[in-house]
Design a protein around this motif. Structure first.
Motif, PDB file in Angstrom:
ATOM      1  N   GLU A   1       4.485  10.754  -2.414  1.00 25.03           N
ATOM      2  CA  GLU A   1       3.584   9.645  -2.726  1.00 25.03           C
ATOM      3  C   GLU A   1       3.736   8.477  -1.756  1.00 25.03           C
ATOM      4  OE1 GLU A   1       7.362   9.179  -5.195  1.00 25.03           O
ATOM      5  OE2 GLU A   1       5.967  10.792  -4.647  1.00 25.03           O
ATOM      6  N   ASN A   2       4.801   8.463  -0.955  1.00 20.81           N
ATOM      7  CA  ASN A   2       5.041   7.376  -0.013  1.00 20.81           C
ATOM      8  C   ASN A   2       4.625   7.734   1.414  1.00 20.81           C
ATOM      9  OD1 ASN A   2       5.992   4.701   0.327  1.00 20.81           O
ATOM     10  ND2 ASN A   2       7.908   5.448   1.199  1.00 20.81           N
TER      11      ASN A   2
ATOM     12  N   ARG B   1       2.134   5.383   3.429  1.00 24.62           N
ATOM     13  CA  ARG B   1       2.740   4.123   3.861  1.00 24.62           C
ATOM     14  C   ARG B   1       3.653   4.320   5.069  1.00 24.62           C
ATOM     15  NH1 ARG B   1       7.310   0.751   2.974  1.00 24.62           N
ATOM     16  NH2 ARG B   1       8.396   2.464   1.941  1.00 24.62           N
TER      17      ARG B   1
ATOM     18  N   ALA C   1      -4.163  -1.791   7.130  1.00 27.30           N
ATOM     19  CA  ALA C   1      -5.051  -1.666   5.970  1.00 27.30           C
ATOM     20  C   ALA C   1      -5.112  -0.244   5.423  1.00 27.30           C
ATOM     21  CB  ALA C   1      -6.468  -2.122   6.350  1.00 27.30           C
TER      22      ALA C   1
ATOM     23  N   PRO D   1      -2.928   2.142   4.264  1.00 24.27           N
ATOM     24  CA  PRO D   1      -2.300   2.587   2.999  1.00 24.27           C
ATOM     25  C   PRO D   1      -3.072   2.153   1.766  1.00 24.27           C
ATOM     26  CG  PRO D   1      -0.641   1.735   4.508  1.00 24.27           C
ATOM     27  CD  PRO D   1      -1.979   1.407   5.108  1.00 24.27           C
ATOM     28  N   ARG D   2      -3.570   0.910   1.758  1.00 19.65           N
ATOM     29  CA  ARG D   2      -4.331   0.445   0.597  1.00 19.65           C
ATOM     30  C   ARG D   2      -5.650   1.196   0.470  1.00 19.65           C
ATOM     31  NH1 ARG D   2      -5.024  -5.927   0.021  1.00 19.65           N
ATOM     32  NH2 ARG D   2      -2.762  -5.620  -0.109  1.00 19.65           N
ATOM     33  N   LEU D   3      -6.325   1.443   1.583  1.00 16.36           N
ATOM     34  CA  LEU D   3      -7.593   2.174   1.528  1.00 16.36           C
ATOM     35  C   LEU D   3      -7.382   3.619   1.082  1.00 16.36           C
ATOM     36  CD1 LEU D   3      -9.282   0.841   4.795  1.00 16.36           C
ATOM     37  CD2 LEU D   3      -9.841   0.236   2.430  1.00 16.36           C
TER      38      LEU D   3
ATOM     39  N   ARG E   1      -5.271   4.718  -1.020  1.00 16.37           N
ATOM     40  CA  ARG E   1      -5.112   4.763  -2.482  1.00 16.37           C
ATOM     41  C   ARG E   1      -6.440   4.595  -3.209  1.00 16.37           C
ATOM     42  NH1 ARG E   1      -0.473   1.541  -1.199  1.00 16.37           N
ATOM     43  NH2 ARG E   1      -1.629  -0.359  -1.745  1.00 16.37           N
ATOM     44  N   ARG E   2      -7.408   3.954  -2.568  1.00 14.30           N
ATOM     45  CA  ARG E   2      -8.654   3.622  -3.262  1.00 14.30           C
ATOM     46  C   ARG E   2      -9.796   4.580  -2.960  1.00 14.30           C
ATOM     47  NH1 ARG E   2      -9.111  -3.015  -2.783  1.00 14.30           N
ATOM     48  NH2 ARG E   2      -7.154  -3.494  -3.877  1.00 14.30           N
TER      49      ARG E   2
ATOM     50  N   LEU F   1      -7.477   5.174   9.353  1.00 11.21           N
ATOM     51  CA  LEU F   1      -7.687   5.663   7.989  1.00 11.21           C
ATOM     52  C   LEU F   1      -7.703   7.187   7.964  1.00 11.21           C
ATOM     53  CD1 LEU F   1      -8.378   5.289   5.011  1.00 11.21           C
ATOM     54  CD2 LEU F   1     -10.792   5.047   5.669  1.00 11.21           C
TER      55      LEU F   1
END
Length: 482
Positions: A153-154, A157, A316, A318-320, A322-323, A366
């Motif tokens: 899961e990491n 990142r 940016a 890692p956050r993208l 997840r979404r 990404l």
């Protein structure tokens, strides 16, 4: 983070070194530092090496020969060195490779200082080849490290952190190297030697042993020498042939895994096409700006803008990840690259090239993070280095051939043609990705205990974690990715 991850289909997908969570996070930070230092030194010395050779009076043909030989050396050695790395020698290979590289670049700095700035071409070529050989060993061994120091899961990142280090080095390295070169020809190579030393220290300080579960030699192990007739007799010759056959089988295990796995085939096609296209577009920009009378400063601006955009995209990502849906993200990036490439056909000013290359580098991280993380998660730990070397060799080969093709197209068809051809290649890639990504990204690679001599052709599902350890370069440089 635990010492293991859930199993899929009754077999372990990934191994994590049995150390405490805080020690794993410490190793992640050390690996980030090693990669960032390595990339910074590479960018600083790589941008001035051609200038040094030209300044010493060598022809562009000699400069091209040095660059070509060093690149070919890395492409050839990578898959071979990956075998001992996968077999448990990853950390020693990384450490000693960094030490040897530091000594090679340090020797260049010393020669420039004591030989009144005019070292022999033989010394320079030998140092570059030694450094390139050691770097190929480091790169091959470093592939798979992420899988051993990060929980599934990491992964996005950790991969994004490596990407950010590369992009930051792309921004700072060339400028720093240029300033140091103005002060003294030796200083960029001193910086590169120090960066290798920092890399070696960081690797040595990592508490994980970086040995994958199942890394102990199995069926693919070369047979031990047998006592028997004289060394030149038939039995000895059969033993030698058997040893070389076993070594060849181990070295080709990564190729067989990539060939047998839809996910890794998608990564191979995507990274190879994108690396080749970016290299062609970059050199097309160089040719166009040179023909229009712009000097080296505009290309430095293009590189700086590209690096800054790539750094923003990596931070940016890692956050993208997840979404967004992984499939949607990779397909969208593939299609968005087409108009950027087509627009380069009409570009003529440095700021236009900077903006368009910046667009590439902003959106690419990404897709790169998603693909890298998914392949790292799914590839058996004991085949990480070999599978990654196959992907790196294909992508590096495309990037090496693209400049020559761009030059031929520019010379015979005009400056706009390479960009239009690249846009066509990206359109084909987008179609291939659109029809294949949904099926492939929901599936993984063989996760059973894969013997090196016999890679299965099936695949099993893996968890939905947003591929090999092959960063896609923003532009062709002499950097060394981890």
């Amino acid at each position: 983070m635990g010492s293991s991850v859930p199993e899929t289909g009754g077999s372990r997908v990934q191994a994590v070194s049995p150390v405490r969570s805080k020690d794993i996070e410490r190793d992640v930070r050390l690996f980030w530092c090693a990669n960032a230092a390595d990339s910074l030194g590479s960018q600083a010395s790589g941008v001035v090496l051609p200038l040094l050779l030209l300044g010493l009076g060598y022809s562009p043909a000699v400069v091209g020969l040095v660059a070509g030989v060093s690149t070919a050396t890395g492409l050839v050695l990578g898959p071979l060195v990956a075998v001992p790395a996968d077999r448990g020698a990853r950390k020693p290979v990384m450490f000693w490779s960094a030490v040897v590289s530091a000594l090679a670049m340090g020797s260049v700095a010393v020669a420039l200082a004591v030989a009144e700035g005019r070292p022999s071409l033989v010394h320079l070529l030998a140092a570059v080849l030694v450094e390139r050989t050691a770097t190929a060993c480091y790169e091959a061994a470093a592939r798979g490290t992420v899988a051993l120091i990060s929980a599934p899961e990491n992964l996005p990142r950790v991969v994004a952190g490596l990407e950010a280090g590369d992009r930051g080095a792309l921004v700072a390295g060339p400028a720093l190297g240029g300033m140091l070169y103005q002060a003294s020809r030796a200083l960029p190579f001193v910086l590169d030697a120090v960066s290798y030393a920092v890399t070696a220290v960081c690797v040595r300080a990592m508490r994980s042993n970086l040995k994958a579960d199942g890394a102990a030699p199995r069926s693919g192990r070369p047979p031990a020498p047998r006592s028997g007739p004289r060394s030149g007799g038939p039995s000895a010759r059969r033993s030698v042939r058997g040893t070389w056959s076993a070594l060849a089988a181990e070295a080709s295990a990564g190729f067989r895994l990539v060939r047998a796995t839809p996910l890794l085939r998608l990564v191979l096609v995507w990274t190879t096409a994108v690396n080749g296209v970016l290299a062609a577009l970059y050199y097309d920009a160089v040719f166009t700006l040179q023909e229009s009378g712009h000097g080296g400063t505009p290309m430095g601006l293009v590189l700086a803008l590209s690096g800054a955009a790539g750094l923003a995209g990596s931070l940016a990502a890692p956050r993208l990840v997840r979404r967004l849906s992984p499939t949607w993200a990779v397909v969208a990036v593939s299609w968005l690259m087409i108009p950027l490439a087509a627009a380069l056909a009409t570009a003529g000013e440095p700021w236009t090239y900077g903006a368009l290359f910046g667009g590439f580098c902003l959106i690419m991280p990404l897709a790169t993070v998603i693909l890298q993380a998914r392949a790292i998660h799914g590839t058996p730990p004991e085949l990480q280095a070999r599978a990654g070397s196959v992907l790196a060799t294909a992508a590096g080969g495309a990037a090496a051939m693209a400049p020559a093709l761009a030059g031929l197209l520019t010379a015979h068809a005009g400056a706009a043609v390479p960009a239009l051809v690249c846009a066509g290649v990206l359109a084909l890639l987008a179609l291939h990705t659109t029809f294949g990504a949904k099926r492939v990204l929901a599936r993984g690679v063989p996760t059973s205990d894969v013997p090196t001599g016999d890679v299965p052709t099936g695949d099993v599902s893996v968890s939905d974690v947003p591929v090999g350890d092959v960063p896609v370069s923003d532009v062709p440089t002499r950097g060394r990715g981890a």
